[in-house]
Motif scaffolding. Structure first.
Motif, short mmCIF file in Angstrom:
data_model
loop_
_atom_site.label_atom_id
_atom_site.label_comp_id
_atom_site.label_asym_id
_atom_site.label_seq_id
_atom_site.Cartn_x
_atom_site.Cartn_y
_atom_site.Cartn_z
N PRO A 83 22.84 25.55 73.14
CA PRO A 83 24.22 25.90 73.47
C PRO A 83 25.23 25.20 72.57
CG PRO A 83 23.33 24.34 75.07
CD PRO A 83 22.20 24.70 74.17
N ALA A 84 26.30 25.92 72.26
CA ALA A 84 27.42 25.33 71.53
C ALA A 84 28.25 24.48 72.50
CB ALA A 84 28.27 26.44 70.92
N ASP A 85 29.30 23.85 71.98
CA ASP A 85 30.11 22.98 72.82
C ASP A 85 30.73 23.73 73.99
OD1 ASP A 85 29.53 20.88 71.15
OD2 ASP A 85 31.39 21.05 69.98
N ASP A 86 31.01 25.05 73.81
CA ASP A 86 31.60 25.82 74.90
C ASP A 86 30.56 26.43 75.83
OD1 ASP A 86 30.50 27.79 73.36
OD2 ASP A 86 32.39 28.88 72.99
N GLY A 87 29.30 26.09 75.61
CA GLY A 87 28.23 26.59 76.47
C GLY A 87 27.58 27.88 75.98
N SER A 115 31.54 34.95 58.71
CA SER A 115 31.11 35.64 59.93
C SER A 115 31.29 37.15 59.80
CB SER A 115 31.90 35.14 61.14
OG SER A 115 31.66 33.78 61.38
N ARG A 116 30.44 37.89 60.50
CA ARG A 116 30.56 39.34 60.61
C ARG A 116 29.73 39.80 61.80
NH1 ARG A 116 25.85 41.73 59.15
NH2 ARG A 116 24.47 40.72 57.63
N SER A 132 11.63 18.05 59.07
CA SER A 132 13.03 18.37 59.35
C SER A 132 13.27 19.87 59.25
CB SER A 132 13.96 17.64 58.37
OG SER A 132 15.30 18.07 58.53
N LEU A 133 13.98 20.41 60.23
CA LEU A 133 14.35 21.82 60.19
C LEU A 133 15.41 22.10 59.14
CD1 LEU A 133 14.52 22.55 64.02
CD2 LEU A 133 12.98 23.66 62.40
N GLY A 134 16.15 21.08 58.75
CA GLY A 134 17.27 21.26 57.83
C GLY A 134 18.58 20.89 58.54
N MET A 135 19.66 20.93 57.80
CA MET A 135 20.96 20.55 58.34
C MET A 135 21.53 21.66 59.23
SD MET A 135 21.68 17.50 57.33
CE MET A 135 23.45 17.45 57.63
N ILE A 136 22.00 21.28 60.40
CA ILE A 136 22.68 22.24 61.28
C ILE A 136 24.10 22.43 60.74
CG2 ILE A 136 23.55 22.66 63.60
CD1 ILE A 136 21.22 21.04 64.66
N PRO A 137 24.50 23.66 60.48
CA PRO A 137 25.83 23.87 59.89
C PRO A 137 26.95 23.50 60.87
CG PRO A 137 24.84 25.96 60.53
CD PRO A 137 23.77 24.93 60.69
N SER A 138 28.06 23.08 60.31
CA SER A 138 29.25 22.82 61.13
C SER A 138 29.86 24.13 61.61
CB SER A 138 30.28 22.03 60.31
OG SER A 138 29.73 20.80 59.89
N PRO A 139 30.66 24.09 62.67
CA PRO A 139 31.24 25.34 63.22
C PRO A 139 32.05 26.15 62.23
CG PRO A 139 31.48 23.56 64.79
CD PRO A 139 30.95 22.94 63.54
N ALA A 176 21.80 30.95 59.06
CA ALA A 176 22.45 32.03 59.79
C ALA A 176 22.53 31.59 61.25
CB ALA A 176 21.68 33.34 59.67
N VAL A 177 23.69 31.80 61.86
CA VAL A 177 23.90 31.43 63.26
C VAL A 177 24.29 32.67 64.04
CG1 VAL A 177 25.10 29.91 64.87
CG2 VAL A 177 24.67 29.14 62.51
N LEU A 178 23.54 32.99 65.07
CA LEU A 178 23.79 34.19 65.87
C LEU A 178 24.43 33.80 67.20
CD1 LEU A 178 20.35 35.89 65.29
CD2 LEU A 178 22.54 36.78 64.49
#
Length: 403
Positions: A309-313, A277-278, A265-272, A328-330
């Motif tokens: 892709p996120a929900d907005d593409g 953020s920065r 498992s890669l681990g849990m994908i964080p929620s939006p 970390a999400v880029l």
């Protein structure tokens, strides 16, 4: 009329040794003699080679029956890595099929890398060697030819792989000491060894190897992480039970030791909405670029990454540390700017930026300017000199970040 296997193979071995010498990989007359004497085809009667195909990586089987003796031999003596096992499972060679999207778990490494490592091992007559990872047995045979079989101990984790290697070595007249077991535990019964060489990648140097290598002896191994290889390192053992040395280069990449492989498992994908953020000057390219990626692996030893892709593409890159649930999400901003959203017990991107800043202030040196110190208590990769900036390797007691 059947092709003369022995004559064709001898010619191909001499062509291979000449090619490796011309390319600057092969220098020693002793290793050239070994390369020209050991029949690689005996160690790879059946193997897979990667083919160009869209989508998932595809491998196709290579045997004398499928392609003919001459083409099988030509490919057996090519300077390529030949895959012999996937996902720890044996292939049914009575009816081999192409394999798609599998994970290679055993191979015969490309001869250029094999010869490079053997020359860097700095062997002298009469020395003893512990090899971690017998694999097909080809590199074991080369060392048997260079020294003598009674000077070589080789350890293989996989019993099926070990049996095939033993059979091939016996056919070629070599009878080294072969051990089926955990290579990370080494082999205390034959210690101390003059040289220890690993043909698998490791996240840290098992201290058992240090204990089992005599003072003044050498350990040659490829350090790597779950994101990428760090490179080949050569360590000298001192009389206090410490090992220290520098990276020789950053090119070699071996399959990681099965005992240190990444969790499924890669681990849990964080929620939006998770994390803070920065802006950041660094995008996901720093995870893959040659020298940046080396530093990224040091800074985040427990991390892996992927993009989707996120929900907005919008294409997002997720960096997840499955050992502590940090993330970390880029996401891209305008121009070359990026946004990072990070959370968990360790601010992964902060650690990465600090490491990159340290590296760039030192002039962005190449990996050969880094070294490694191994003690029973800790392991560090350092920049420039042992008292310079350093990063802990992921032994069980260590965590991310600068030491």
């Amino acid at each position: 009329m059947q092709p003369d296997v022995a004559t064709i193979a001898t010619k191909l071995r001499h062509q291979l040794s000449a090619h490796l010498a011309d390319e600057g990989w092969l220098h020693s007359p002793a290793w050239r003699a070994a390369l020209e004497a050991v029949p690689r085809h005996e160690f790879v009667p059946c193997f897979y080679r990667e083919i160009d195909a869209p989508g998932l990586t595809t491998w196709t089987p290579v045997t004398a029956d499928l392609l003919g003796v001459e083409e099988w031999l030509r490919q057996a003596y090519a300077d390529n890595t030949l895959i012999t096992q996937f996902d720890g499972q044996e292939t049914d060679w009575t009816d081999p099929k192409p394999i798609v999207g599998a994970h290679p778990t055993s191979s015969s490494t490309l001869p250029a890398l094999v010869v490079h490592m053997l020359e860097e091992l700095q062997l002298d007559d009469g020395m003893t060697v512990m090899e971690i990872g017998t694999g097909t047995g080809y590199s074991t045979a080369l060392m048997c030819h260079r020294l003598s079989p009674d000077r070589i101990t080789s350890i293989e984790t996989d019993p099926d792989v070990a049996v095939r290697a033993r059979d091939a070595l016996t056919r070629c007249g070599y009878t080294p000491r072969l051990v089926i077991g955990d290579g990370l535990a080494g082999d205390p019964d034959g210690a101390p060894y003059d040289r220890t060489i690993a043909t698998c990648g490791v996240r840290h140097i098992p201290y058992t190897w240090v204990r089992q290598t005599r003072p003044g002896g050498l350990i040659l191994a490829t350090l790597r992480g779950w994101m990428r290889s760090l490179g080949l390192v050569r360590l000298t053992i001192d009389h206090d039970g410490h090992a220290e040395g520098r990276f020789i280069d950053s090119n070699p990449s071996f399959m990681i030791a099965r005992q240190q492989d990444a969790p499924a498992s890669l681990g849990m994908i964080p929620s939006p909405g998770d994390g803070a953020s920065r802006s950041t000057p660094y995008g996901p390219d720093v995870l893959t670029a040659a020298r940046y990626g080396f530093v990224a692996q040091l800074a985040m030893p427990g991390a892996r990454f992927f993009s989707m892709p996120a929900d907005d593409g919008t294409m997002c890159t997720y960096v997840l540390d499955g050992t502590n649930e940090s993330f970390a999400v880029l996401t891209p901003k305008s121009g070359d700017a990026w946004n990072v959203r990070q959370g968990g017990p360790i601010a992964l991107w902060d650690v990465l930026e600090n490491s990159l800043d340290t590296w760039r202030k030192a002039g962005a040196p190449k990996p050969t300017e880094f070294g490694v110190t191994v003690t029973e208590a800790s392991q560090r990769v350092w920049l420039g000199a042992p008292d310079g900036p350093s990063w802990r390797l992921p032994t069980p007691a260590d965590t991310n970040g600068l030491a």
